[in-house]
Design a protein around this motif. Structure first.
Motif, PDB file in Angstrom:
ATOM      1  N   GLY A 374      25.004 -21.678  -9.280  1.00  0.00           N
ATOM      2  CA  GLY A 374      25.092 -20.426 -10.025  1.00  0.00           C
ATOM      3  C   GLY A 374      23.755 -19.893 -10.497  1.00  0.00           C
ATOM      4  O   GLY A 374      23.676 -18.753 -10.948  1.00  0.00           O
ATOM      5  N   TRP A 375      22.705 -20.704 -10.418  1.00  0.00           N
ATOM      6  CA  TRP A 375      21.366 -20.259 -10.814  1.00  0.00           C
ATOM      7  C   TRP A 375      20.718 -19.486  -9.667  1.00  0.00           C
ATOM      8  O   TRP A 375      20.749 -19.921  -8.518  1.00  0.00           O
ATOM      9  N   LEU A 376      20.120 -18.350  -9.997  1.00  0.00           N
ATOM     10  CA  LEU A 376      19.347 -17.571  -9.028  1.00  0.00           C
ATOM     11  C   LEU A 376      17.874 -17.909  -9.200  1.00  0.00           C
ATOM     12  O   LEU A 376      17.297 -17.733 -10.276  1.00  0.00           O
ATOM     13  N   LYS A 377      17.256 -18.387  -8.123  1.00  0.00           N
ATOM     14  CA  LYS A 377      15.819 -18.644  -8.128  1.00  0.00           C
ATOM     15  C   LYS A 377      15.137 -17.318  -7.812  1.00  0.00           C
ATOM     16  O   LYS A 377      15.140 -16.873  -6.664  1.00  0.00           O
ATOM     17  N   THR A 378      14.567 -16.697  -8.801  1.00  0.00           N
ATOM     18  CA  THR A 378      14.102 -15.321  -8.645  1.00  0.00           C
ATOM     19  C   THR A 378      12.830 -15.186  -7.831  1.00  0.00           C
ATOM     20  O   THR A 378      12.556 -14.116  -7.280  1.00  0.00           O
ATOM     21  N   GLY A 379      12.005 -16.236  -7.782  1.00  0.00           N
ATOM     22  CA  GLY A 379      10.704 -16.111  -7.138  1.00  0.00           C
ATOM     23  C   GLY A 379       9.648 -15.511  -8.054  1.00  0.00           C
ATOM     24  O   GLY A 379       8.483 -15.406  -7.671  1.00  0.00           O
ATOM     25  N   ASP A 380      10.044 -15.131  -9.275  1.00  0.00           N
ATOM     26  CA  ASP A 380       9.090 -14.583 -10.245  1.00  0.00           C
ATOM     27  C   ASP A 380       8.481 -15.712 -11.070  1.00  0.00           C
ATOM     28  O   ASP A 380       9.165 -16.671 -11.446  1.00  0.00           O
ATOM     29  N   ILE A 381       7.205 -15.571 -11.363  1.00  0.00           N
ATOM     30  CA  ILE A 381       6.489 -16.563 -12.158  1.00  0.00           C
ATOM     31  C   ILE A 381       6.254 -15.986 -13.550  1.00  0.00           C
ATOM     32  O   ILE A 381       5.871 -14.822 -13.704  1.00  0.00           O
ATOM     33  N   ALA A 382       6.504 -16.796 -14.574  1.00  0.00           N
ATOM     34  CA  ALA A 382       6.407 -16.303 -15.945  1.00  0.00           C
ATOM     35  C   ALA A 382       6.053 -17.428 -16.897  1.00  0.00           C
ATOM     36  O   ALA A 382       6.120 -18.614 -16.556  1.00  0.00           O
ATOM     37  N   ALA A 383       5.677 -17.039 -18.106  1.00  0.00           N
ATOM     38  CA  ALA A 383       5.555 -17.947 -19.246  1.00  0.00           C
ATOM     39  C   ALA A 383       6.554 -17.475 -20.299  1.00  0.00           C
ATOM     40  O   ALA A 383       6.996 -16.332 -20.287  1.00  0.00           O
ATOM     41  N   GLY A 394       3.843 -12.474 -12.100  1.00  0.00           N
ATOM     42  CA  GLY A 394       3.859 -12.089 -10.692  1.00  0.00           C
ATOM     43  C   GLY A 394       4.926 -12.810  -9.888  1.00  0.00           C
ATOM     44  O   GLY A 394       5.800 -13.485 -10.436  1.00  0.00           O
ATOM     45  N   ARG A 395       4.848 -12.632  -8.587  1.00  0.00           N
ATOM     46  CA  ARG A 395       5.777 -13.240  -7.656  1.00  0.00           C
ATOM     47  C   ARG A 395       5.191 -14.534  -7.099  1.00  0.00           C
ATOM     48  O   ARG A 395       3.993 -14.632  -6.835  1.00  0.00           O
ATOM     49  N   ARG A 396       6.061 -15.524  -6.911  1.00  0.00           N
ATOM     50  CA  ARG A 396       5.596 -16.797  -6.357  1.00  0.00           C
ATOM     51  C   ARG A 396       4.932 -16.591  -4.996  1.00  0.00           C
ATOM     52  O   ARG A 396       3.907 -17.195  -4.686  1.00  0.00           O
ATOM     53  N   SER A 397       5.489 -15.709  -4.175  1.00  0.00           N
ATOM     54  CA  SER A 397       5.005 -15.563  -2.805  1.00  0.00           C
ATOM     55  C   SER A 397       3.606 -14.981  -2.734  1.00  0.00           C
ATOM     56  O   SER A 397       2.811 -15.353  -1.878  1.00  0.00           O
ATOM     57  N   VAL A 398       3.272 -14.054  -3.629  1.00  0.00           N
ATOM     58  CA  VAL A 398       1.968 -13.392  -3.532  1.00  0.00           C
ATOM     59  C   VAL A 398       1.173 -13.434  -4.838  1.00  0.00           C
ATOM     60  O   VAL A 398      -0.023 -13.149  -4.828  1.00  0.00           O
ATOM     61  N   ASP A 399       1.793 -13.782  -5.945  1.00  0.00           N
ATOM     62  CA  ASP A 399       1.126 -13.664  -7.232  1.00  0.00           C
ATOM     63  C   ASP A 399       0.813 -14.986  -7.909  1.00  0.00           C
ATOM     64  O   ASP A 399       0.164 -14.989  -8.952  1.00  0.00           O
ATOM     65  N   TYR A 406      -6.539 -24.863  -9.570  1.00  0.00           N
ATOM     66  CA  TYR A 406      -5.921 -24.151 -10.685  1.00  0.00           C
ATOM     67  C   TYR A 406      -4.735 -23.325 -10.183  1.00  0.00           C
ATOM     68  O   TYR A 406      -4.740 -22.801  -9.060  1.00  0.00           O
ATOM     69  N   ARG A 407      -3.722 -23.180 -11.045  1.00  0.00           N
ATOM     70  CA  ARG A 407      -2.613 -22.263 -10.775  1.00  0.00           C
ATOM     71  C   ARG A 407      -2.852 -21.012 -11.600  1.00  0.00           C
ATOM     72  O   ARG A 407      -2.860 -21.057 -12.834  1.00  0.00           O
ATOM     73  N   ILE A 408      -3.053 -19.885 -10.917  1.00  0.00           N
ATOM     74  CA  ILE A 408      -3.483 -18.651 -11.581  1.00  0.00           C
ATOM     75  C   ILE A 408      -2.457 -17.554 -11.313  1.00  0.00           C
ATOM     76  O   ILE A 408      -2.089 -17.305 -10.153  1.00  0.00           O
ATOM     77  N   GLY A 409      -1.999 -16.895 -12.368  1.00  0.00           N
ATOM     78  CA  GLY A 409      -1.086 -15.765 -12.209  1.00  0.00           C
ATOM     79  C   GLY A 409      -1.877 -14.494 -11.954  1.00  0.00           C
ATOM     80  O   GLY A 409      -2.763 -14.122 -12.732  1.00  0.00           O
ATOM     81  N   ALA A 410      -1.565 -13.813 -10.847  1.00  0.00           N
ATOM     82  CA  ALA A 410      -2.287 -12.579 -10.513  1.00  0.00           C
ATOM     83  C   ALA A 410      -2.159 -11.544 -11.626  1.00  0.00           C
ATOM     84  O   ALA A 410      -3.088 -10.775 -11.882  1.00  0.00           O
ATOM     85  N   GLY A 411      -1.013 -11.519 -12.296  1.00  0.00           N
ATOM     86  CA  GLY A 411      -0.793 -10.535 -13.352  1.00  0.00           C
ATOM     87  C   GLY A 411      -1.770 -10.673 -14.503  1.00  0.00           C
ATOM     88  O   GLY A 411      -2.156  -9.678 -15.137  1.00  0.00           O
ATOM     89  N   GLU A 412      -2.194 -11.910 -14.813  1.00  0.00           N
ATOM     90  CA  GLU A 412      -3.159 -12.105 -15.890  1.00  0.00           C
ATOM     91  C   GLU A 412      -4.518 -11.516 -15.525  1.00  0.00           C
ATOM     92  O   GLU A 412      -5.203 -10.912 -16.354  1.00  0.00           O
TER      93      GLU A 412
END
Length: 495
Positions: A374-383, A394-399, A406-412
């Motif tokens: 029942g869980w949807l894996k959205t592919g979105d990365i967040a804190a 951002g998105r796991r695939s491109v962001d 290091y793991r870096i969020g493109a949105g930051e």
């Protein structure tokens, strides 16, 4: 019995207040109900059956939409499945839509010669207008219950393979819209105003369906023009549903036309979604009109998951906590453990709730990749903060960029760049690199009249964040590639 669209089933008499406005054309509850009933009679005459998909062309001018949208509602009310699509789809996209749905009925303009839609039974706008002009509600009441049978199928953007159909039910849609009504104090007298496409969750479900369900109606502008949109919001004192690109253009236009800020200042609420709104734009909008912007977060596969609540006040940089009835967790790379809610640790957003899809239409393998218990894996990365509010990066695939360990969020990185002088828009991507694994590169649209120095932008990010989060290259561009909802198509930047 609770209904998806109470005004259509209750037979509410005309009050003079418009329930659906397209340009200068307006329908009150009685007129809209009559148009829906007229469309329903035509659909029944064509042998429409329960659960049958019907393609609905929701592009074109206000006159066409005024005929087509009641037909879309009629399809849903009759127990069939409305499949809305843009009016300017190419042959390949139309062929996929027809094959994937196996539809035999459509609503829209006559198919062009050689179109993949040739041969489908078509209800054209002129025929729908003629039926509605008879002014009769002959036939049974349209009273679609809040059940779990599909009533709407929206297609994903197709960023990974061909677009996939996402069925939605009346029960799921109603639960989502009612939760948003509580979050935004969305009262019955508050209309929605927007210029968004009507084949996505934002424009169709939140805009049209939300306006109908909560009674304030929708004023839709088929074409986005900053002055016209601002005036419409101010005149109706409505809730503006928008995307960041629109707010940016409203701010730019407002610098030349003070009337835009004055009109937006009369809005009941300013809502932004479909992509994160930079903090700088939050400040610019409030400086323009004195109104804060409230963000929300959702997907085609789940409708809206989170929203900043009016009672909590604006929260720039965050999309709010999960809506009532929505469960949300951030999952680490191992796919098993949750990351802590400390506001910094990044994880993939998983959601579960009444509006989450049960699976893609006819795609068991694709569904199994994104659904688990029942869980949807959205592919979105967040804190996530301790109070539950979510910050998207951002998105796991491109962001989610993995650079130098290091793991870096493109949105930051994007947010830091947008704070620097001369930057109007930006997209950050990870590019394959033999040394770093991925190196950070930024595509920047300069502000009008500006020509920012790429080296200064790189240094600015290093100082604002950290050296390992700085772009290794900055490319200046006249514009960024976007889809119909204004989202940047990052994969096109990598081609």
């Amino acid at each position: 019995m609770d209904l998806l669209f109470p005004p259509l089933g209750a037979g509410r008499p005309a009050t003079g207040a418009p329930l659906l406005s397209l340009g200068e054309a307006r329908l009150d509850a009685a007129a809209l109900g009559a148009a829906v009933h007229a469309a329903a009679r035509l659909l029944e005459a064509e042998g429409l059956t329960e659960g049958e998909p019907v393609l609905i062309e929701v592009g074109g001018d206000a006159e066409n939409l005024l005929a087509v949208l009641p037909a879309l509602l009629a399809v849903m009310e009759l127990g069939a499945v409305a499949v809305p699509h843009a009016g300017k789809l190419g042959h390949r996209a139309l062929a996929h839509l027809r094959a994937d749905t196996a539809a035999r009925l459509r609503v829209g303009r006559a198919a062009a010669e050689g179109s993949p839609l040739t041969g489908l039974c078509t209800l054209e706008p002129a025929r729908l207008r003629e039926a509605a002009s008879e002014g009769s509600r002959r036939g049974g009441a349209l009273r679609r219950a809040l059940d779990d049978r599909p009533c709407l199928m929206l297609y994903t953007s197709g960023t990974t393979g061909s677009p996939k159909g996402v069925p939605h039910s009346p029960a799921g849609l109603a639960a989502n819209l009612d939760a948003l009504a509580r979050a935004w104090a969305w009262g019955e007298a508050t209309p929605v105003v927007h210029a968004l496409p009507l084949f996505h969750v934002h424009g169709l479900v939140l805009g049209l369906f939300g306006g109908l369900r909560h009674g304030g109606g929708l004023l839709h502008l088929p074409r986005f023009e900053p002055g016209a949109l601002a005036r419409a919001v101010g005149e109706r004192r409505g809730m503006l549903f928008s995307v960041p690109t629109m707010l940016h253009r409203l701010v730019e236009a407002g610098r030349e036309d003070p009337g835009i800020g004055e009109a937006l200042g009369r809005a009941r609420r300013l809502i932004s979604g479909s992509a994160p709104l930079p903090r700088r734009m939050h400040a610019a909008v409030e400086a323009l009109c004195g109104q804060p912007v409230f963000e929300r977060y959702g997907l085609t596969e789940s409708a809206i998951n989170c929203a900043v609540r009016v009672e909590d006040g604006p929260d720039p940089g965050f999309v709010g906590p999960p809506l009532p009835g929505v469960e949300l967790k951030l999952v680490a790379d191992d796919g098993l453990s949750e990351v802590p809610s400390d506001g910094e640790s990044l994880g993939e957003v998983w959601v579960r709730g009444p509006s989450v899809m049960r699976g893609y239409h006819g795609q068991e393998a694709a569904s199994a990749k994104v659904l688990l218990a029942g869980w949807l894996k959205t592919g979105d990365i967040a804190a996530r903060r301790a109070d539950g509010s979510v910050r998207l990066v951002g998105r796991r695939s491109v962001d989610l960029i993995k650079s130098g360990g290091y793991r870096i969020g493109a949105g930051e990185v994007e947010a830091a760049l947008l704070e620097l002088p001369g930057v109007a828009e930006v997209a950050v991507v990870g590019v394959a690199d033999d040394d770093l694994g991925q190196r950070i590169e930024a595509f920047v649209v300069p502000a009008p009249g500006a020509r920012p120095d790429p080296a200064a932008l790189i240094q600015g990010v290093a100082e604002a964040l950290s050296p390992h989060q700085r772009p290794r290259a900055v490319h200046l561009r006249d514009e960024l590639p976007r889809n119909a909802m204004g989202k940047v198509q990052k994969k096109l930047l990598l081609d």
